[in-house]
Scaffold this active site. Sequence first.
Site, PDB file in Angstrom:
ATOM      1  N   LEU A  46     -22.282  22.927 -14.158  1.00  0.00           N
ATOM      2  CA  LEU A  46     -21.570  22.223 -13.082  1.00  0.00           C
ATOM      3  C   LEU A  46     -20.152  21.867 -13.547  1.00  0.00           C
TER       4      LEU A  46
ATOM      5  N   GLU B  19     -16.538  21.667 -15.231  1.00  0.00           N
ATOM      6  CA  GLU B  19     -15.498  22.645 -15.584  1.00  0.00           C
ATOM      7  C   GLU B  19     -14.436  21.954 -16.440  1.00  0.00           C
TER       8      GLU B  19
ATOM      9  N   CYS C 221     -30.123  17.377  -8.268  1.00  0.00           N
ATOM     10  CA  CYS C 221     -30.714  17.710  -9.584  1.00  0.00           C
ATOM     11  C   CYS C 221     -30.349  16.626 -10.592  1.00  0.00           C
TER      12      CYS C 221
ATOM     13  N   GLY D  86     -25.091  -1.712 -45.434  1.00  0.00           N
ATOM     14  CA  GLY D  86     -24.554  -0.419 -45.838  1.00  0.00           C
ATOM     15  C   GLY D  86     -25.535   0.717 -45.593  1.00  0.00           C
TER      16      GLY D  86
ATOM     17  N   GLU E 186     -23.977  13.307 -17.469  1.00  0.00           N
ATOM     18  CA  GLU E 186     -24.788  12.942 -16.292  1.00  0.00           C
ATOM     19  C   GLU E 186     -24.157  11.787 -15.516  1.00  0.00           C
TER      20      GLU E 186
ATOM     21  N   ASP F 202     -18.644   4.496 -16.145  1.00  0.00           N
ATOM     22  CA  ASP F 202     -17.766   4.045 -15.048  1.00  0.00           C
ATOM     23  C   ASP F 202     -18.239   4.594 -13.708  1.00  0.00           C
TER      24      ASP F 202
HETATM   25  P1  TGC Z   1     -19.735  12.688  -2.082  1.00  0.00           P
HETATM   26  O1  TGC Z   1     -18.769  12.926  -0.979  1.00  0.00           O
HETATM   27  O2  TGC Z   1     -20.150  11.286  -2.398  1.00  0.00           O
HETATM   28  O3  TGC Z   1     -21.060  13.537  -1.883  1.00  0.00           O
HETATM   29  C1  TGC Z   1     -21.015  14.931  -1.558  1.00  0.00           C
HETATM   30  C2  TGC Z   1     -22.326  15.283  -0.891  1.00  0.00           C
HETATM   31  O4  TGC Z   1     -23.407  15.056  -1.815  1.00  0.00           O
HETATM   32  C3  TGC Z   1     -24.305  14.067  -1.307  1.00  0.00           C
HETATM   33  N1  TGC Z   1     -24.754  13.282  -2.458  1.00  0.00           N
HETATM   34  C4  TGC Z   1     -25.946  13.421  -3.007  1.00  0.00           C
HETATM   35  N2  TGC Z   1     -26.977  14.202  -2.687  1.00  0.00           N
HETATM   36  C5  TGC Z   1     -28.077  14.143  -3.466  1.00  0.00           C
HETATM   37  N3  TGC Z   1     -28.155  13.332  -4.549  1.00  0.00           N
HETATM   38  C6  TGC Z   1     -27.122  12.540  -4.910  1.00  0.00           C
HETATM   39  N4  TGC Z   1     -27.211  11.767  -6.002  1.00  0.00           N
HETATM   40  C7  TGC Z   1     -25.945  12.548  -4.119  1.00  0.00           C
HETATM   41  N5  TGC Z   1     -24.748  11.922  -4.194  1.00  0.00           N
HETATM   42  C8  TGC Z   1     -24.020  12.383  -3.156  1.00  0.00           C
HETATM   43  C9  TGC Z   1     -23.499  13.294  -0.297  1.00  0.00           C
HETATM   44  O5  TGC Z   1     -24.306  12.668   0.653  1.00  0.00           O
HETATM   45  C10 TGC Z   1     -22.636  14.375   0.308  1.00  0.00           C
HETATM   46  O6  TGC Z   1     -23.437  15.129   1.197  1.00  0.00           O
HETATM   47  P2  TGC Z   1     -22.781  15.811   2.500  1.00  0.00           P
HETATM   48  O7  TGC Z   1     -23.939  16.462   3.179  1.00  0.00           O
HETATM   49  O8  TGC Z   1     -22.177  14.677   3.258  1.00  0.00           O
HETATM   50  O9  TGC Z   1     -21.764  16.782   2.007  1.00  0.00           O
HETATM   51  O10 TGC Z   1     -19.155  13.377  -3.402  1.00  0.00           O
HETATM   52  P3  TGC Z   1     -17.883  13.008  -4.258  1.00  0.00           P
HETATM   53  O11 TGC Z   1     -17.122  14.272  -4.447  1.00  0.00           O
HETATM   54  O12 TGC Z   1     -17.181  11.807  -3.699  1.00  0.00           O
HETATM   55  O13 TGC Z   1     -18.525  12.616  -5.688  1.00  0.00           O
HETATM   56  C11 TGC Z   1     -19.390  11.546  -5.827  1.00  0.00           C
HETATM   57  C12 TGC Z   1     -19.694  11.326  -7.323  1.00  0.00           C
HETATM   58  C13 TGC Z   1     -18.434  10.944  -8.079  1.00  0.00           C
HETATM   59  C14 TGC Z   1     -20.679  10.179  -7.388  1.00  0.00           C
HETATM   60  C15 TGC Z   1     -20.316  12.589  -7.935  1.00  0.00           C
HETATM   61  O14 TGC Z   1     -19.449  13.652  -7.910  1.00  0.00           O
HETATM   62  C16 TGC Z   1     -20.804  12.390  -9.352  1.00  0.00           C
HETATM   63  O15 TGC Z   1     -21.926  11.954  -9.544  1.00  0.00           O
HETATM   64  N6  TGC Z   1     -19.971  12.727 -10.405  1.00  0.00           N
HETATM   65  C17 TGC Z   1     -20.426  12.742 -11.784  1.00  0.00           C
HETATM   66  C18 TGC Z   1     -20.610  14.167 -12.239  1.00  0.00           C
HETATM   67  C19 TGC Z   1     -21.782  14.333 -13.149  1.00  0.00           C
HETATM   68  O16 TGC Z   1     -22.645  13.479 -13.278  1.00  0.00           O
HETATM   69  N7  TGC Z   1     -21.880  15.489 -13.781  1.00  0.00           N
HETATM   70  C20 TGC Z   1     -23.005  15.787 -14.608  1.00  0.00           C
HETATM   71  C21 TGC Z   1     -22.998  17.234 -15.037  1.00  0.00           C
HETATM   72  S1  TGC Z   1     -24.548  17.779 -15.711  1.00  0.00           S
HETATM   73  C22 TGC Z   1     -24.654  17.015 -17.189  1.00  0.00           C
HETATM   74  O17 TGC Z   1     -23.883  16.201 -17.552  1.00  0.00           O
HETATM   75  C23 TGC Z   1     -25.822  17.404 -18.033  1.00  0.00           C
HETATM   76  S2  TGC Z   1     -25.824  16.560 -19.548  1.00  0.00           S
HETATM   77  C24 TGC Z   1     -27.141  17.171 -20.388  1.00  0.00           C
HETATM   78  C25 TGC Z   1     -28.376  16.344 -20.198  1.00  0.00           C
HETATM   79  O18 TGC Z   1     -28.708  15.913 -19.107  1.00  0.00           O
HETATM   80  O19 TGC Z   1     -29.086  16.078 -21.185  1.00  0.00           O
HETATM   81  P1  FAD Z   2     -13.494  12.885 -16.921  1.00  0.00           P
HETATM   82  O1  FAD Z   2     -14.115  13.090 -15.593  1.00  0.00           O
HETATM   83  O2  FAD Z   2     -12.178  13.493 -17.191  1.00  0.00           O
HETATM   84  O3  FAD Z   2     -13.387  11.305 -17.158  1.00  0.00           O
HETATM   85  C1  FAD Z   2     -12.514  10.733 -18.142  1.00  0.00           C
HETATM   86  C2  FAD Z   2     -12.548   9.217 -17.961  1.00  0.00           C
HETATM   87  O4  FAD Z   2     -12.054   8.885 -16.659  1.00  0.00           O
HETATM   88  C3  FAD Z   2     -13.958   8.640 -18.046  1.00  0.00           C
HETATM   89  O5  FAD Z   2     -13.914   7.401 -18.713  1.00  0.00           O
HETATM   90  C4  FAD Z   2     -14.346   8.429 -16.592  1.00  0.00           C
HETATM   91  O6  FAD Z   2     -15.284   7.378 -16.428  1.00  0.00           O
HETATM   92  C5  FAD Z   2     -12.997   8.064 -15.983  1.00  0.00           C
HETATM   93  N1  FAD Z   2     -12.936   8.349 -14.551  1.00  0.00           N
HETATM   94  C6  FAD Z   2     -13.046   9.561 -13.934  1.00  0.00           C
HETATM   95  N2  FAD Z   2     -12.972   9.418 -12.598  1.00  0.00           N
HETATM   96  C7  FAD Z   2     -12.818   8.105 -12.365  1.00  0.00           C
HETATM   97  C8  FAD Z   2     -12.704   7.308 -11.168  1.00  0.00           C
HETATM   98  N3  FAD Z   2     -12.751   7.847  -9.961  1.00  0.00           N
HETATM   99  N4  FAD Z   2     -12.543   5.968 -11.312  1.00  0.00           N
HETATM  100  C9  FAD Z   2     -12.522   5.405 -12.535  1.00  0.00           C
HETATM  101  N5  FAD Z   2     -12.634   6.093 -13.693  1.00  0.00           N
HETATM  102  C10 FAD Z   2     -12.784   7.416 -13.600  1.00  0.00           C
HETATM  103  N6  FAD Z   2     -22.077  19.218 -17.808  1.00  0.00           N
HETATM  104  C11 FAD Z   2     -22.822  20.183 -17.194  1.00  0.00           C
HETATM  105  O7  FAD Z   2     -22.509  20.622 -16.100  1.00  0.00           O
HETATM  106  N7  FAD Z   2     -23.936  20.697 -17.798  1.00  0.00           N
HETATM  107  C12 FAD Z   2     -24.353  20.275 -19.022  1.00  0.00           C
HETATM  108  O8  FAD Z   2     -25.378  20.752 -19.534  1.00  0.00           O
HETATM  109  C13 FAD Z   2     -23.573  19.277 -19.707  1.00  0.00           C
HETATM  110  N8  FAD Z   2     -23.911  18.901 -20.969  1.00  0.00           N
HETATM  111  C14 FAD Z   2     -23.080  18.050 -21.663  1.00  0.00           C
HETATM  112  C15 FAD Z   2     -23.321  17.786 -23.009  1.00  0.00           C
HETATM  113  C16 FAD Z   2     -22.464  16.961 -23.728  1.00  0.00           C
HETATM  114  C17 FAD Z   2     -22.707  16.725 -25.191  1.00  0.00           C
HETATM  115  C18 FAD Z   2     -21.358  16.347 -23.074  1.00  0.00           C
HETATM  116  C19 FAD Z   2     -20.425  15.417 -23.813  1.00  0.00           C
HETATM  117  C20 FAD Z   2     -21.110  16.608 -21.745  1.00  0.00           C
HETATM  118  C21 FAD Z   2     -21.947  17.479 -21.027  1.00  0.00           C
HETATM  119  N9  FAD Z   2     -21.673  17.820 -19.685  1.00  0.00           N
HETATM  120  C22 FAD Z   2     -22.426  18.771 -19.042  1.00  0.00           C
HETATM  121  C23 FAD Z   2     -20.440  17.339 -19.059  1.00  0.00           C
HETATM  122  C24 FAD Z   2     -20.495  15.876 -18.578  1.00  0.00           C
HETATM  123  O9  FAD Z   2     -21.268  15.762 -17.427  1.00  0.00           O
HETATM  124  C25 FAD Z   2     -19.053  15.423 -18.373  1.00  0.00           C
HETATM  125  O10 FAD Z   2     -18.476  15.265 -19.645  1.00  0.00           O
HETATM  126  C26 FAD Z   2     -18.985  14.123 -17.588  1.00  0.00           C
HETATM  127  O11 FAD Z   2     -19.423  14.305 -16.255  1.00  0.00           O
HETATM  128  C27 FAD Z   2     -17.559  13.535 -17.586  1.00  0.00           C
HETATM  129  O12 FAD Z   2     -16.600  14.495 -17.288  1.00  0.00           O
HETATM  130  P2  FAD Z   2     -15.288  14.658 -18.224  1.00  0.00           P
HETATM  131  O13 FAD Z   2     -15.753  14.750 -19.621  1.00  0.00           O
HETATM  132  O14 FAD Z   2     -14.487  15.755 -17.664  1.00  0.00           O
HETATM  133  O15 FAD Z   2     -14.528  13.286 -18.091  1.00  0.00           O
END
Ligand code: TGC
Ligand code: FAD
Length: 394
Positions: free
Chosen positions: A140, A142, A248, A350, A373, A377
């Site tokens: 997801l 980038e 997811c 230590g 995930e 913040d």
């Molecule tokens: P927003 O306009 O709020 O929502 C877009 C559409 O999505 C719907 N929606 C959800 N649907 C299902 N579950 C949820 N939790 C949902 N949250 C929102 C929403 O209703 C809307 O639907 P529709 O039909 O109206 O289009 O979206 P936004 O662009 O304003 O973003 C909201 C925000 C910031 C909360 C979201 O983008 C977010 O959660 N950002 C964080 C990104 C993130 O968590 N990335 C994780 C990548 S994966 C990873 O890190 C794996 S780590 C490895 C491990 O897990 O061990």
């Molecule tokens: P940024 O989004 O650039 O954020 C930088 C700072 O700005 C943060 O402190 C954040 O809280 C703050 N910030 C951003 N937006 C706002 C706002 N609107 N208001 C206030 N503060 C804000 N991703 C995947 O898709 N798949 C994976 O398997 C996966 N595995 C990972 C494994 C590791 C070890 C790590 C470190 C990351 C992984 N990720 C994965 C990516 C992870 O989900 C992102 O690092 C995370 O979502 C934050 O994105 P970023 O690092 O680009 O930080």
Amino acid sequence: MIMRTDLYQGHDYYNMDELLTEEHKLIRDTARAWVKQEVSPIIEDAAERCEFPKHLLPGLGEIGAFGPYIPEEYGGAGLDQIAYGLIMQELERCDSGLRSTASVQSSLVMYPIWKYGSEEQKQKFLPKLATGEWIGCFGLTEPDHGSNPGGMVTSYKEDGDDIILNGAKMWISNAPFAQCAVVWAKNEEGRIHGVIVERGMEGFSTPTMKGKWSLRASDTGELIFDNVRVPKANILPGRSGLGAPLSCLDSARYGIAWGAIGAALDCYDVGLRYAKERTQFGRPIAGFQLQQKKLAEAITEITKAQLLTHRLGVLRNEGRATSAQISMAKRNNVDMAIHIAREMRQILGGMGIMNEYPIMRHMANLESVITYEGTHDIHLLITGLDITGENAFK
Ligand code: TGC
Ligand code: FAD
């Protein structure tokens, strides 16, 4: 090679076990025993080498860590959400990277294929993912779109029965050795779809990201798509839009909420034992009020998190847990765990910085967990939006 004796014992201050079924306890105890025997002796070494120990994959499959709640007809264990949480807790009790490998496979690869995949996709991928014969990853994030995945630029164009995929993903757990990747990309209309990209497809590469001081026992990589030709049959047909990957994340964040309790429990367990054994000024340091404050506050926060998370599990079993409730638990529990890791490390003085004890590794790991995930913040802003109706993201 660093071999550590794992003396861990669970801590259940509020008799939470009484809320578990016999099956839950059996699943948890099986996972704990497997971790102690197979992982604890080698985890420090894996972290030092910065490599996930891949020989563990079949064992993770056997204890049900891959897709615990996926129905048995697709190779899953058909368990409930509490069982899933308990397995994640036991894995992260040992190492967040170990839990990451399992929760990515379960919640970010098997879950979308099960929920949004075609019957052919489910039959082809799920049974092999459940045993660990195949490992998947989830693309997801980038380089320029982390917290804001909706801005992604990875995209595809249609070409007969295929699509041509271009773009790049970054920070992808399990990418360097995954056989398949669930990748989120925009179609020609800009609508987000899930696409299963398979290793060996021309133009698809997964370079390892090197230089991590955190989550070292988990492999992290990039996903690069250079005109990758993917059959249209690999697009997940069941759901499109940003809500698909975000749903997811709900499942994975729920697993992290349980996992973080495991990391906190391990730090507390080590800190408590050390405080009772370590003598200074002629008495165990556990007898000093300052050390008791750290330990008493730790078990209090762990107990609060256990209650919050068990309740969340019940709500998820009933299909009633909201995304905002999951955000609250992920944010609270990871913050709780990182704070306890810091406090327990100090109890060890230590020795707390040495790899003879797991605390410094947990502390470093949790710096990733508090970021991925959804950052600390972002989860606060999700709660803020939920309670006020005001969107503070944009
Ligand atoms: P927003 O306009 O709020 O929502 C877009 C559409 O999505 C719907 N929606 C959800 N649907 C299902 N579950 C949820 N939790 C949902 N949250 C929102 C929403 O209703 C809307 O639907 P529709 O039909 O109206 O289009 O979206 P936004 O662009 O304003 O973003 C909201 C925000 C910031 C909360 C979201 O983008 C977010 O959660 N950002 C964080 C990104 C993130 O968590 N990335 C994780 C990548 S994966 C990873 O890190 C794996 S780590 C490895 C491990 O897990 O061990
Ligand atoms: P940024 O989004 O650039 O954020 C930088 C700072 O700005 C943060 O402190 C954040 O809280 C703050 N910030 C951003 N937006 C706002 C706002 N609107 N208001 C206030 N503060 C804000 N991703 C995947 O898709 N798949 C994976 O398997 C996966 N595995 C990972 C494994 C590791 C070890 C790590 C470190 C990351 C992984 N990720 C994965 C990516 C992870 O989900 C992102 O690092 C995370 O979502 C934050 O994105 P970023 O690092 O680009 O930080």
